[in-house]
Design an enzyme around this catalytic site. Structure first.
Site, short mmCIF file in Angstrom:
data_model
loop_
_atom_site.label_atom_id
_atom_site.label_comp_id
_atom_site.label_asym_id
_atom_site.label_seq_id
_atom_site.Cartn_x
_atom_site.Cartn_y
_atom_site.Cartn_z
N ASP A 63 -29.79 -34.86 -102.74
CA ASP A 63 -31.05 -34.21 -102.38
C ASP A 63 -32.06 -34.45 -103.52
O ASP A 63 -31.77 -34.08 -104.66
CB ASP A 63 -30.79 -32.70 -102.19
CG ASP A 63 -32.06 -31.92 -101.89
OD1 ASP A 63 -33.16 -32.51 -101.93
OD2 ASP A 63 -31.93 -30.70 -101.63
N GLU A 103 -29.91 -44.04 -132.42
CA GLU A 103 -28.50 -44.07 -132.02
C GLU A 103 -28.28 -45.26 -131.06
O GLU A 103 -27.30 -45.31 -130.34
CB GLU A 103 -28.05 -42.74 -131.43
CG GLU A 103 -28.95 -42.19 -130.34
CD GLU A 103 -28.50 -40.83 -129.84
OE1 GLU A 103 -27.36 -40.70 -129.41
OE2 GLU A 103 -29.32 -39.89 -129.87
N CYS A 152 -29.49 -37.46 -131.60
CA CYS A 152 -30.93 -37.24 -131.37
C CYS A 152 -31.62 -36.54 -132.54
O CYS A 152 -32.83 -36.32 -132.51
CB CYS A 152 -31.13 -36.42 -130.09
SG CYS A 152 -30.33 -37.16 -128.68
N THR A 178 -30.46 -38.74 -116.35
CA THR A 178 -31.00 -38.30 -117.64
C THR A 178 -31.13 -39.46 -118.62
O THR A 178 -31.09 -39.27 -119.83
CB THR A 178 -30.14 -37.16 -118.26
OG1 THR A 178 -28.84 -37.68 -118.60
CG2 THR A 178 -29.96 -36.01 -117.31
N HIS A 238 -35.77 -30.15 -128.04
CA HIS A 238 -35.26 -31.48 -127.71
C HIS A 238 -35.11 -31.53 -126.19
O HIS A 238 -34.57 -30.59 -125.58
CB HIS A 238 -33.91 -31.71 -128.40
CG HIS A 238 -33.17 -32.90 -127.88
ND1 HIS A 238 -33.75 -34.15 -127.85
CD2 HIS A 238 -31.94 -33.04 -127.33
CE1 HIS A 238 -32.90 -35.01 -127.32
NE2 HIS A 238 -31.79 -34.37 -126.98
N LYS A 285 -34.14 -24.06 -119.87
CA LYS A 285 -33.08 -23.08 -120.07
C LYS A 285 -33.18 -22.44 -121.46
O LYS A 285 -32.99 -21.23 -121.61
CB LYS A 285 -31.70 -23.74 -119.91
CG LYS A 285 -31.37 -24.07 -118.47
CD LYS A 285 -29.97 -24.62 -118.36
CE LYS A 285 -29.69 -25.03 -116.92
NZ LYS A 285 -28.30 -25.31 -116.65
N ASN A 308 -35.05 -39.30 -121.13
CA ASN A 308 -34.55 -39.03 -122.48
C ASN A 308 -34.80 -40.23 -123.38
O ASN A 308 -34.44 -41.36 -123.04
CB ASN A 308 -33.04 -38.72 -122.42
CG ASN A 308 -32.53 -38.07 -123.70
OD1 ASN A 308 -33.27 -37.90 -124.68
ND2 ASN A 308 -31.27 -37.68 -123.71
N1 CAA Z 1 -32.25 -28.46 -105.41
C1 CAA Z 1 -32.53 -27.88 -106.60
N2 CAA Z 1 -31.62 -27.83 -107.62
C2 CAA Z 1 -30.40 -28.35 -107.44
C3 CAA Z 1 -30.06 -28.94 -106.19
C4 CAA Z 1 -31.02 -28.98 -105.14
N3 CAA Z 1 -30.78 -29.55 -103.97
N4 CAA Z 1 -28.78 -29.37 -106.29
C5 CAA Z 1 -28.36 -29.05 -107.54
N5 CAA Z 1 -29.32 -28.44 -108.22
C6 CAA Z 1 -29.28 -27.95 -109.59
C7 CAA Z 1 -27.99 -27.25 -109.97
O1 CAA Z 1 -27.96 -25.92 -109.48
C8 CAA Z 1 -28.07 -27.35 -111.47
O2 CAA Z 1 -28.95 -26.35 -111.95
P1 CAA Z 1 -28.52 -25.38 -113.17
O3 CAA Z 1 -28.21 -26.30 -114.34
O4 CAA Z 1 -29.72 -24.54 -113.39
O5 CAA Z 1 -27.32 -24.65 -112.73
C9 CAA Z 1 -28.72 -28.69 -111.73
O6 CAA Z 1 -29.33 -29.07 -110.49
C10 CAA Z 1 -27.77 -29.80 -112.19
O7 CAA Z 1 -26.75 -29.95 -111.24
P2 CAA Z 1 -25.19 -29.92 -111.64
O8 CAA Z 1 -24.86 -28.68 -112.36
O9 CAA Z 1 -24.43 -30.26 -110.41
O10 CAA Z 1 -25.03 -31.03 -112.77
P3 CAA Z 1 -24.49 -32.51 -112.74
O11 CAA Z 1 -23.03 -32.50 -112.55
O12 CAA Z 1 -25.28 -33.36 -111.84
O13 CAA Z 1 -24.80 -32.96 -114.26
C11 CAA Z 1 -25.75 -32.97 -116.44
C12 CAA Z 1 -25.94 -32.55 -114.99
C13 CAA Z 1 -24.51 -32.31 -117.03
C14 CAA Z 1 -26.94 -32.56 -117.26
C15 CAA Z 1 -25.59 -34.52 -116.48
O14 CAA Z 1 -26.77 -35.12 -116.01
C16 CAA Z 1 -25.26 -35.08 -117.85
O15 CAA Z 1 -24.11 -35.15 -118.26
N6 CAA Z 1 -26.32 -35.54 -118.61
C17 CAA Z 1 -26.13 -36.11 -119.93
C18 CAA Z 1 -25.80 -35.07 -121.00
C19 CAA Z 1 -26.97 -34.25 -121.47
O16 CAA Z 1 -28.12 -34.64 -121.37
N7 CAA Z 1 -26.68 -33.09 -122.07
C20 CAA Z 1 -27.72 -32.25 -122.64
C21 CAA Z 1 -27.24 -31.51 -123.87
S1 CAA Z 1 -26.70 -32.71 -125.11
C22 CAA Z 1 -28.17 -33.29 -125.79
O17 CAA Z 1 -29.18 -32.69 -125.65
C23 CAA Z 1 -28.14 -34.57 -126.58
C24 CAA Z 1 -28.66 -35.66 -125.73
O18 CAA Z 1 -29.84 -35.98 -125.75
C25 CAA Z 1 -27.73 -36.33 -124.84
#
Ligand code: CAA
Length: 387
Positions: free
Chosen positions: A29, A79, A111, A152, A233, A242, A275
């Site tokens: 979606d 990085e 980062c 991301t 960040h 958040k 990112n």
């Molecule tokens: N409409 C609106 N929202 C929706 C939706 C819909 N139809 N379907 C899902 N969502 C929402 C979910 O409810 C969720 O929201 P919340 O986080 O508020 O609960 C959000 O979309 C994400 O969905 P999921 O929880 O299912 O997450 P995912 O399994 O798709 O993975 C992630 C998300 C973990 C961020 C993944 O993209 C990831 O691993 N990214 C890389 C890691 C990262 O960036 N981490 C950040 C911290 S580390 C850091 O900051 C260093 C760096 O730069 C990497």
């Protein structure tokens, strides 16, 4: 003596994927990407752009406005390193034609790299007040096709000129730092894509934010109502949201609204770029400077987070001349070409491999931009697109 940011340069590659297109291709979606993750577009680097060429292009934005003979320090935080030994900064120094007497090196902690460079530059200028320092964050975020992290990704660079009596922002030396050896996100040597424990990474980011932010306020007797804006960040903009929601949880409505409005101003550019790792926090700062109405001495709080993990909360004050120094980032953003998902997948896959040695790469960048032209005898070649 005031020390801080006098110029900001920004670069992102000339191609992007639209998040709705990506969502459709992944059977997701679109609102998950647009609202759940908070991203609208993601810049894509082809094989001819890397951490070095992007760093050169970001710095070239303000280079004609500075005295290059005064530059005494050049640091690249990245990085997405292109060599296990030689620093990215030496290629950059050569392209920018900086003096041989410049102290230059690369710095790494995920980062957090550009923040580390900024505070190193702060210390340098405090003992070399007649000099300036260029500090750059330059990265390509790659998780892989069809991974949870795919949405991301992004690519880009932020370059900052640090000097005494800065025109844009002064840096306050008090900070609140926190580090812990954890495994939330990493990239083993030889791997072109990052490994990540996604959900865990988002939780530790928030834990580190709460700790450093509370600690900063306590140690420096600063109240959250003193801040004009809080910047985070931004691996994806929902992550920053958040943290911002945690920050404003117990605030009076007026203060909460002020910080939320400025947070919205700070994510405009990241929503379009994705990112950029080391530069992400400072892309948020540039976005705030472009979109908000700020005045002299406004207090800006910044949360820097590097996985692995190292975090720091610190503050800048707005300086009177900031608006005159802004170089419009939309000139860089609006030149990008929209890729189909099939085009993006081809470019992404091609850029995971090093080019065959001796093969010359071409670039479809604008004249005057720099690019990676391939290797000759395994030595990386960087060229300026001819006019
Ligand atoms: N409409 C609106 N929202 C929706 C939706 C819909 N139809 N379907 C899902 N969502 C929402 C979910 O409810 C969720 O929201 P919340 O986080 O508020 O609960 C959000 O979309 C994400 O969905 P999921 O929880 O299912 O997450 P995912 O399994 O798709 O993975 C992630 C998300 C973990 C961020 C993944 O993209 C990831 O691993 N990214 C890389 C890691 C990262 O960036 N981490 C950040 C911290 S580390 C850091 O900051 C260093 C760096 O730069 C990497």
């Amino acid at each position: 003596m005031k020390i801080g940011i006098d110029k900001i340069g920004f670069y992102t590659p000339n191609k992007y994927v639209d998040m709705v297109d990506l969502a459709m291709a992944r059977n997701v979606d679109p609102n998950k990407y647009l609202k759940g993750i908070g991203q609208e577009k993601m810049s894509v680097a082809d094989i001819s752009q890397d951490a070095v060429s992007m760093a050169i292009n970001a710095t070239k934005q303000y280079l004609p406005k500075i005295d290059i003979d005064k530059v005494g320090l050049l640091i690249v935080g990245t990085e997405s390193s292109v060599d296990e030994s030689k620093s990215a900064s030496l290629f950059v120094k050569s392209a920018l034609k900086l003096k041989a007497s410049v102290r230059t090196f690369e710095i790494k902690e995920a980062c957090f790299g550009l923040t580390a460079a900024i505070f190193t530059a702060y210390d340098y200028i405090s003992t070399h007040a007649d000099k300036t320092a260029i500090v750059i964050g330059s990265d390509i975020a790659r998780y892989g096709l069809n991974t949870a992290g795919e949405v991301t990704q992004g690519a880009g660079s932020i370059s900052l000129l640090i000097k005494k009596d800065p025109a844009m922002l002064s840096i306050n030396p008090q900070t609140s730092a926190y580090s812990k050896d954890i495994n939330d996100f990493w990239r083993p040597t030889g791997s072109a894509t990052a490994l990540v424990d996604g959900k865990y990474s988002t939780q530790v980011y928030l834990d580190f934010f709460e700790y450093t932010f509370k600690n900063y306020q306590k140690q420096n007797h600063v109240d959250i109502s003193n801040f004009k804006a809080l910047l985070y960040h931004l691996p994806f903009t929902k992550m920053g949201l958040k943290a911002n929601n945690l920050a404003i949880a117990n605030l009076a409505e007026r203060d909460a609204k002020k910080l939320t409005n400025e947070f919205k101003n700070s994510i405009e550019l990241s929503k379009q770029v994705g990112n950029i790792y080391t530069g992400s926090l400072y892309l948020g700062l540039l976005s705030l400077l472009v979109h908000a109405e700020l005045k002299l001495n406004d207090l800006i709080g910044l949360f820097s987070y590097g996985s692995g993990a190292m975090a720091e909360f610190f503050t800048f004050n707005i300086e009177a001349g900031y608006r005159n120094e802004i170089i419009d980032p939309y000139l860089i953003l609006n030149r990008r070409k929209r890729l189909t998902v099939a085009e993006y997948e081809k470019i992404f896959t091609e850029s995971l491999q090093a080019p065959i040695d001796g093969q010359s790469l071409v670039s479809d960048e604008q004249a005057g931009m720099w690019y990676f032209a391939g290797t000759k005898n395994h030595i990386r070649q960087y060229c300026e697109k001819s006019r």
